[in-house]
Design an enzyme around this catalytic site. Structure first.
Site, PDB file in Angstrom:
ATOM      1  N   ASP A   1      -2.547  -6.822  15.324  1.00 10.03           N
ATOM      2  CA  ASP A   1      -1.752  -5.596  15.374  1.00 10.03           C
ATOM      3  C   ASP A   1      -2.030  -4.782  16.636  1.00 10.03           C
ATOM      4  OD1 ASP A   1      -4.254  -4.769  14.621  1.00 10.03           O
ATOM      5  OD2 ASP A   1      -3.650  -3.931  12.698  1.00 10.03           O
TER       6      ASP A   1
ATOM      7  N   GLU B   1      -5.616   4.970  13.938  1.00 10.82           N
ATOM      8  CA  GLU B   1      -6.530   4.049  14.618  1.00 10.82           C
ATOM      9  C   GLU B   1      -7.199   4.643  15.846  1.00 10.82           C
ATOM     10  OE1 GLU B   1      -2.487   3.224  16.450  1.00 10.82           O
ATOM     11  OE2 GLU B   1      -3.255   3.609  14.430  1.00 10.82           O
TER      12      GLU B   1
ATOM     13  N   HIS C   1      -0.484   1.702  16.222  1.00 11.46           N
ATOM     14  CA  HIS C   1      -0.758   0.565  17.112  1.00 11.46           C
ATOM     15  C   HIS C   1       0.314   0.460  18.191  1.00 11.46           C
ATOM     16  CE1 HIS C   1      -4.066  -0.721  14.558  1.00 11.46           C
ATOM     17  NE2 HIS C   1      -3.279  -0.671  13.508  1.00 11.46           N
TER      18      HIS C   1
ATOM     19  N   LYS D   1       1.679   2.138   7.333  1.00 10.29           N
ATOM     20  CA  LYS D   1       2.079   1.375   8.513  1.00 10.29           C
ATOM     21  C   LYS D   1       3.047   2.158   9.379  1.00 10.29           C
ATOM     22  CE  LYS D   1       0.925  -2.125   9.497  1.00 10.29           C
ATOM     23  NZ  LYS D   1      -0.275  -2.435  10.342  1.00 10.29           N
TER      24      LYS D   1
ATOM     25  N   TYR E   1      -0.904   4.615  10.688  1.00 13.57           N
ATOM     26  CA  TYR E   1      -1.268   3.625  11.709  1.00 13.57           C
ATOM     27  C   TYR E   1      -0.034   3.380  12.575  1.00 13.57           C
ATOM     28  CZ  TYR E   1      -5.493   2.368   9.058  1.00 13.57           C
ATOM     29  OH  TYR E   1      -6.700   2.395   8.406  1.00 13.57           O
TER      30      TYR E   1
ATOM     31  N   ARG F   1       0.835  -1.189   0.000  1.00 10.85           N
ATOM     32  CA  ARG F   1       0.000   0.000   0.000  1.00 10.85           C
ATOM     33  C   ARG F   1       0.882   1.255   0.000  1.00 10.85           C
ATOM     34  NH1 ARG F   1      -3.593  -1.425   5.186  1.00 10.85           N
ATOM     35  NH2 ARG F   1      -1.570  -2.321   5.773  1.00 10.85           N
TER      36      ARG F   1
END
Length: 375
Positions: free
Chosen positions: A270, A118, A96, A75, A94, A15
């Protein structure tokens, strides 16, 4: 503002943080967009498309980080990227953090502004930047589970939908949110017998109204889970607590009660995973086996369908990216409570409760940080 889009370097992550359409929109607002050479290639977007949209193509990831004020990614940064991140640089991606202690400490050390997709949260508790990838991952979960139920891949050798005269597979979905709902829909569409569990009776009532007849709802508690896993062929873990570690609904001892060749797909991996024996895997090596149970725990499932995923993600993130670029992160977060909740680490301080609790770190009030940033 100068906005950078680096190429994702996480294992098999195809991505990209921004589409050419996203570049064109940011350029329309007067911002400069720097895109790393071949950053969009894995998602089907060429350098030429980005240039036509108004981006400047830079040869290396170091060039992008070195010049950009805001980085837009998909990511979380990995170890190779840590030294490239500058103090006061805004990272919009993101993260996490609650499942990544090393990452958390690295971002604290770099004193960057970490705004996590998120945990951007609306007043109705919806997570607008997590929803599109949750939809993709939820729809992929039965697809991947069906594949690994095949005998050559160490599964039980069961066709998810069965055939006339043969019962379909039993699918258990833990969690009735976006991921769980999408997983149940797809599994049901393939003909499986699906049970979806949740702790919200109101949500179970909603699901009971909208789901087809081969989906049944059940209240989630330890007893019901222990009973259901005994006959489940495929289990999808779809539990999320925003910004915090997922609870372990299936523990190590429960695996021995499952039939050999059962497949578990933990979409929550994740965020630490809701199945105790799960740990993050990659698209290159997606599964492992414990007690004859096949575990599929790829932490970036939507990365396998990057064209769909990148379009869906940019659709959601772009309005917020424009707001951050137009107003600056401080003003944007003051005006927009949803964006303010996205702040996790700012100038070396943890400002999100779930992250602080996960690693025993001091929590600083986000309002205090915003006040200091304005000085």
């Amino acid at each position: 503002m100068i906005i950078g889009v680096p190429k994702e370097i996480k294992n098999n992550e195809n991505r990209v943080g921004l589409t050419p359409a996203g570049v064109a929109e940011l350029r329309k607002h007067g911002h400069n967009v720097l895109v790393q050479h071949t950053a969009g290639e894995g998602s089907g977007f060429s350098d030429e498309e980005y240039q036509t949209a108004g981006a400047t193509i830079l040869p290396t990831i170091a060039d992008v980080y070195g010049q950009a004020e805001m980085i837009i990614k998909v990511k979380e940064p990995i170890a190779e990227e840590y030294p490239l991140i500058k103090e006061n640089q805004l990272l919009f991606t993101y993260f996490h953090f609650a499942s990544g202690e090393e990452l958390t400490h690295a971002m604290i050390e770099r004193k960057a502004i970490c705004l996590a997709y998120e945990t951007v949260e609306l007043s109705n508790r919806a997570l607008p930047l997590l929803i599109p990838m949750s939809e993709v991952a939820g729809r992929m979960a039965p697809q991947e589970g069906a594949k690994y139920l095949e005998k050559p891949l160490k599964g039980r050798g069961i066709l998810l939908g069965g055939v006339p005269g043969v019962k379909p597979a039993n699918v258990l979905v833990l969690g009735g949110g976006i991921v769980g709902t999408q997983a149940a829909k797809v599994a049901a569409g393939l003909g499986a017998q699906v049970t979806i569990m949740d702790i919200s009776l109101n949500r179970l009532r909603e699901l009971d109204d909208i789901m087809p007849k081969n989906v049944i709802t059940q209240y989630s508690n330890e007893y019901n889970i222990r009973e259901a896993i005994k006959t489940a062929d495929l289990i999808v873990g779809a539990v999320l607590i925003p910004g915090a570690k997922a609870p372990h609904l299936i523990t190590r001892d429960m695996l021995k009660t499952m039939r050999p060749g059962t497949v578990v797909v933990d979409v929550a991996v994740d965020q630490g995973g809701c199945i105790e024996t799960c740990h993050p895997t990659t698209h290159e090596n997606p599964t492992f086996i414990i007690d004859d149970v096949v575990h599929y725990c790829v932490a970036n499932m939507p990365g396998a369908v990057p064209y769909t995923s990148t379009l869906a993600l940019t659709n959601a993130t772009l309005p917020y990216a424009v707001k951050l670029a137009n107003q600056g992160w401080q003003e944007a977060c003051r005006r927009d409570e949803a964006l303010r909740l996205g702040l996790n680490v700012v100038h070396g301080e943890v400002v999100y409760k779930g992250v602080a609790e996960a690693w025993g770190l001091p929590l600083v009030n986000v309002e205090t940080v915003l006040e200091l940033a304005a000085v």
